[in-house]
Structure formats: structure tokens, C-alpha cells
Scaffold this active site. Structure first.
Site, PDB file in Angstrom:
ATOM      1  N   HIS A 164     -13.150  -0.357 -16.479  1.00  0.00           N
ATOM      2  CA  HIS A 164     -13.962   0.262 -15.410  1.00  0.00           C
ATOM      3  C   HIS A 164     -14.442  -0.785 -14.393  1.00  0.00           C
ATOM      4  O   HIS A 164     -15.473  -0.610 -13.753  1.00  0.00           O
ATOM      5  CB  HIS A 164     -15.164   1.014 -15.976  1.00  0.00           C
ATOM      6  CG  HIS A 164     -14.829   1.895 -17.134  1.00  0.00           C
ATOM      7  ND1 HIS A 164     -14.466   3.213 -16.986  1.00  0.00           N
ATOM      8  CD2 HIS A 164     -14.747   1.629 -18.468  1.00  0.00           C
ATOM      9  CE1 HIS A 164     -14.186   3.736 -18.181  1.00  0.00           C
ATOM     10  NE2 HIS A 164     -14.341   2.785 -19.093  1.00  0.00           N
ATOM     11  N   SER A 285      -8.844 -14.814  10.862  1.00  0.00           N
ATOM     12  CA  SER A 285      -9.290 -13.721  11.720  1.00  0.00           C
ATOM     13  C   SER A 285      -9.402 -14.254  13.133  1.00  0.00           C
ATOM     14  O   SER A 285      -9.772 -15.410  13.348  1.00  0.00           O
ATOM     15  CB  SER A 285     -10.659 -13.231  11.237  1.00  0.00           C
ATOM     16  OG  SER A 285     -11.340 -12.597  12.286  1.00  0.00           O
ATOM     17  N   LYS A 291     -12.898 -16.699   8.050  1.00  0.00           N
ATOM     18  CA  LYS A 291     -12.086 -15.811   7.208  1.00  0.00           C
ATOM     19  C   LYS A 291     -10.771 -16.431   6.736  1.00  0.00           C
ATOM     20  O   LYS A 291     -10.096 -17.134   7.481  1.00  0.00           O
ATOM     21  CB  LYS A 291     -11.760 -14.514   7.962  1.00  0.00           C
ATOM     22  CG  LYS A 291     -12.937 -13.608   8.174  1.00  0.00           C
ATOM     23  CD  LYS A 291     -13.526 -13.050   6.883  1.00  0.00           C
ATOM     24  CE  LYS A 291     -12.673 -11.939   6.288  1.00  0.00           C
ATOM     25  NZ  LYS A 291     -12.623 -10.747   7.130  1.00  0.00           N
ATOM     26  N   GLU A 298      -2.183  -7.721   0.243  1.00  0.00           N
ATOM     27  CA  GLU A 298      -2.589  -6.464   0.875  1.00  0.00           C
ATOM     28  C   GLU A 298      -1.371  -5.681   1.367  1.00  0.00           C
ATOM     29  O   GLU A 298      -1.279  -4.465   1.217  1.00  0.00           O
ATOM     30  CB  GLU A 298      -3.532  -6.726   2.052  1.00  0.00           C
ATOM     31  CG  GLU A 298      -4.916  -7.182   1.618  1.00  0.00           C
ATOM     32  CD  GLU A 298      -5.767  -7.597   2.816  1.00  0.00           C
ATOM     33  OE1 GLU A 298      -5.982  -6.755   3.700  1.00  0.00           O
ATOM     34  OE2 GLU A 298      -6.191  -8.760   2.879  1.00  0.00           O
TER      35      GLU A 298
END
Ligand code: ARG
Length: 464
Positions: A164, A285, A291, A298
Site C-alpha cells: 500500500h 526545466s 529541477k 516517465e
């Protein structure tokens, strides 16, 4: 792709028609824009067919020699990028046949004896996919060995195992990586199993009913390395199960990689900080200078969508088709090609990315200290002391609640405090409350004890 003035007979079938197809229809029905990828396999299939026709006395030895010579020249043109694919010749098959005829004359026109584009295209796609499966297997194997290599360095690296997404129990980081080794092993089994059904010869089915020439299908199968011939001509030209099951297996590969990607993304987030990906797999970024984004995992997670889409597309393509061949089948190629391209690229990049993972054992250790990861071990300890498991569970739950209130981990509680929850607890409890004690106690095959993981690693190496 060039377009010349289409004569009605441009496609090699239009003698029956009084006008050429409209420009729009030509563009709509042509497949050469994508099926030219099958060219080398089309030539191989044609050569095997021609040689068989020669051996069976259906073509003369001169015709066969002319076809072989013409195909060799044509293959050169294709490889050198000099071949001129023509849209009005519809597909890869008619383009090649027309060029062959330009090069060698009548022998080129005799090549299509006893076959149809229907059994021809089914053969080409199977040959193409068989080669693709072999490349995919190599890619899966490459990723498995990258995982093994990383795992070998981290048998003793403890990290929180999650259920979980909550800290559950300590596991060895190598053990976690080996879970993906197993998924990929099943993927390879699925691909190998699918390959057996891909590897059957449709040629000989001709348009749908077989052919009246005395052909030798077994000979063609042998030359092309097919394990068997398709046993029913109607099925041979219309079956696309092989493409569907391949795509289903591909979807599972992508699903596995997507799950791993999700973990890499989480682990790389500063909130976890378990790993760092090499810079070459990340981007910055344009607005936030701090970043470092895990773009590659992804994108892998994102690309599952297109492969799953291809699976549904192919299933839908087949569902309403009556026997035997229908033009619908031409739509099988783009999803299949894209599935293979996506898989091969993803596997190649992934093996490289796994090789570049930097692990931060201290961050994993710190996370373990925050999640009461050894609570089950305390319960098991009490059970060994004669406390029924359900009671032990309750004792530990109360201990955890207390630790939470005072803001410490279980092994930080003094003995007297622990004994207040259960008199069965003795001095030796601290041995099981440590991460190392917890790990070492799960030493059966398939467990996370470093001894068991070392054994599993050894076996995995042998299976590669
Ligand atoms: N381009 C076609 C395909 O991909 C080849 C077979 C065409 N056969 C036919 N009867 N029109 O399916």
C-alpha cells in the site's frame, strides 16, 4: 514515394476495370508507405517460392535463375536507398514484382504463379515478426543482466519493502530488483511460446483455397526456417492471432517496465532519495533551475498506453471479419511495427539506464527507521515465546502506538517499557528488532535474507 500517371493496370490487377481508382482512393488503400519495411522478407519469401516452383517443374531453371539474379539486384537497390517505391503500385509486393519484371522480363511475371498476395503478406509479416521477437528476446536478456549486475552490488543493502506504499518490512534491495528479473523471465517465456505459433508457413494457401499447381509447401517451409505449415488455407491467409498474442505479450513487457519506472520516479524524488539516475536520462526545466526530471522512466510509463492501444486495435480489427482474407488485415501492420519499435527502443534504453543507477543506502536505511519496519518481527518473537499470534499482533500494535507518541522507533524503546506491553519480552528482543536480524530470519528459498538472495542471484545467472 513517387506518383506517376496511373494506368488502369498499374496495380497488376486492373484489366477488369474501366477507369483507374481515384487519387484519394489510391492514397487511402495503398500500404507501401509503411509495408516497404517488409521488403527483405518479401524477397526471401519470393525466392523460396520461386525455387520450389523450379524444383516442382512449374518454372524453368532459367526463370528461377533470372528471378534470383533480379532479386539480388533489387535487394541492392533497396539497401542502398535507390529503390523507387511507387504509390500507384499499392504495396511492397507489387512494387517489388514490377521492378523485378523490369529487370528480368517474363520470369518476373511468372513469379506469382501459384500464390496470392494474401498468403504472401501473411508470410512476410510472420518472417518479419519472428526476427523482431528474436531481437526483443535479446533486449529482455540485456535488461535482465543489467538488473543482475546492480543486484549483485546490493545484496546487503536494506530498504523498506512496501505494501500500500506504506513501509511494511525490510527487504534487500537486490531482492527487490530480482522481482523484476522474474517478470522479465516470464516475458521471455511468453515471447518464445508466441514465436512457435508465428513460425508457421502460410504460403501455398494462395488466395484462400490453395492452388491447382503441384507445389511443395514443406520445401518452402524448410528453406524459410518455418517449423510447420499452416494446416488450413482459409486460416492461413486470415489468421492474425499471432500478431495479437505477440502484442499482448508486448503489453505485459511494457506493463512491467512501467511499474519499475514508477518506482524509479518515486525513489528519485527527494522525498525518497533512494536513488539517482544518471544525468543522461534526465532533463531540466526551462523555468525551474533546480529541477532534474526522470523523463525516461516517465516516457516508458506513458508509452504503455500506445502499446495497450495497439492490442485493443488489433483485437477490434479482427472481431467482425468473415473468412478469409479481407482488406481490413492491411491495418495489422502499423500497430505491429510500432509495438516492436517501442519495445526495442525501450529495452535498449532501460538496460543502459539501470546500469547508471546510483544507489543511496543511507536514505533507504533512514526510511526504514521511520516506518516500524520490524514490527512483524516483534510479533513473531512473541509467538516463539508462546503468545498466540493474534495477541502478539495486538501487543505490538500498542507498542507501535506508544513509540509513535514518543517519537522513536521500536528498538529505541527501553526494555522495561517493552515489557510493560508483554512480560514475554526478554533482553534478546533487540536482536530481532534490528533490520539485519529481520532480514536474516527470512532465509528460505524466495525470501529476502542476504543468504537466500545470494543463492537466488547465483541461480538467476545460471538461467540467463
Ligand atoms: N497490402 C495488402 C495487405 O497488407 C496485401 C494483400 C492484398 N491482397 C488483396 N487481395 N488485396 O494486406
Amino acid at each position: 514515394m513517387t506518383e506517376s500517371n496511373a494506368s488502369p493496370a498499374a496495380g497488376g490487377w486492373s484489366g477488369r476495370f474501366s477507369e483507374p481508382v481515384s487519387e484519394l482512393v489510391k492514397r487511402y488503400t495503398a500500404s507501401v508507405g509503411f509495408d516497404h519495411r517488409l521488403a527483405e522478407f518479401d524477397i526471401r519469401g519470393s525466392l523460396a517460392h520461386a525455387r520450389m516452383l523450379g524444383a516442382c517443374g512449374i518454372l524453368s531453371a532459367t526463370d528461377v535463375a533470372d528471378i534470383e539474379r533480379g532479386m539480388a539486384a533489387l535487394l541492392e537497390e533497396i539497401r542502398a536507398g535507390r529503390f523507387e517505391w511507387k504509390l500507384e503500385l499499392e504495396d511492397v509486393h507489387l512494387n517489388i514484382e514490377r521492378r523485378l519484371t523490369e529487370l528480368v522480363g517474363d520470369a518476373g511475371k511468372r513469379l506469382h504463379t501459384g500464390r496470392s498476395r494474401n498468403d504472401q503478406v501473411a508470410t512476410d509479416v510472420r518472417l518479419w515478426l519472428r526476427a523482431a521477437i528474436d531481437e526483443i528476446d535479446a533486449g529482455l536478456r540485456g535488461l535482465q543482466s543489467a538488473l543482475l549486475e546492480l543486484a549483485a552490488a546490493h545484496v546487503d543493502t536494506a530498504m523498506p519493502g512496501f505494501t500500500h506504499l506504506q513501509v511494511a518490512q525490510p527487504v534487500s534491495f537486490a531482492h527487490h530488483l530480482l522481482a523484476y528479473f522474474e517478470m522479465l523471465a516470464r516475458d521471455r517465456e511468453r515471447m518464445a511460446d508466441c514465436r512457435r505459433r508465428v513460425n508457421r508457413l502460410p504460403l501455398g494457401a494462395a488466395a484462400l483455397a490453395g492452388t491447382s499447381y503441384p507445389i511443395d509447401r514443406a520445401r518452402v517451409a524448410r528453406e524459410l526456417g518455418f517449423e510447420d505449415i499452416c494446416r488450413n488455407s482459409l486460416d492461413a491467409v486470415s489468421d492474425r492471432d499471432f500478431a495479437i498474442e505477440f502484442t499482448a505479450a508486448a503489453s505485459l513487457v511494457m506493463t512491467h517496465l512501467s511499474r519499475l519506472s514508477e518506482e524509479l520516479i518515486l525513489w528519485m524524488s527527494p522525498r525518497f532519495g533512494f536513488i539517482d539516475l544518471a544525468d543522461r536520462f534526465c532533463t531540466g526545466s526551462s523555468i525551474m533551475p533546480q529541477k532534474k526530471n526522470p523523463d525516461v522512466p516517465e516516457l516508458v510509463r506513458g508509452k504503455v498506453g500506445r502499446v495497450n492501444g495497439h492490442l485493443i486495435g488489433l483485437l477490434t480489427l479482427m472481431k467482425g471479419q468473415p473468412l478469409a482474407y479481407n482488406k481490413d488485415n492491411q491495418e495489422d501492420k502499423e500497430p505491429l511495427f510500432d509495438t516492436v519499435d517501442t519495445l526495442l527502443m525501450t529495452l535498449a534504453i532501460y538496460a543502459d539506464m539501470v546500469g547508471g543507477i546510483r544507489v543511496r543506502p543511507e536514505a533507504m536505511r533512514a526510511a526504514l527507521a521511520q516506518g516500524y519496519a520490524t514490527a512483524t518481527d516483534l510479533a513473531d518473537y512473541l509467538v516463539r515465546r508462546g503468545v498466540p499470534f493474534r495477541d502478539a499482533h495486538e501487543v505490538v500494535a500498542r507498542a507501535v502506538r506508544h513509540a509513535e507518541q514518543v517519537g522513536c522507533d521500536l528498538p529505541d524503546l527501553p526494555l522495561a517499557q517493552l515489557q510493560a506491553f508483554s512480560p514475554a519480552i526478554g533482553e534478546d528482543v533487540y536482536a530481532v528488532l534490528t533490520v539485519e536480524g529481520s532480514l536474516a530470519s527470512r532465509a528460505h528459498p524466495g525470501g529476502t535474507a542476504p543468504s537466500a538472495v545470494r543463492e537466488a542471484l547465483e541461480q538467476a545467472r545460471g538461467r540467463l
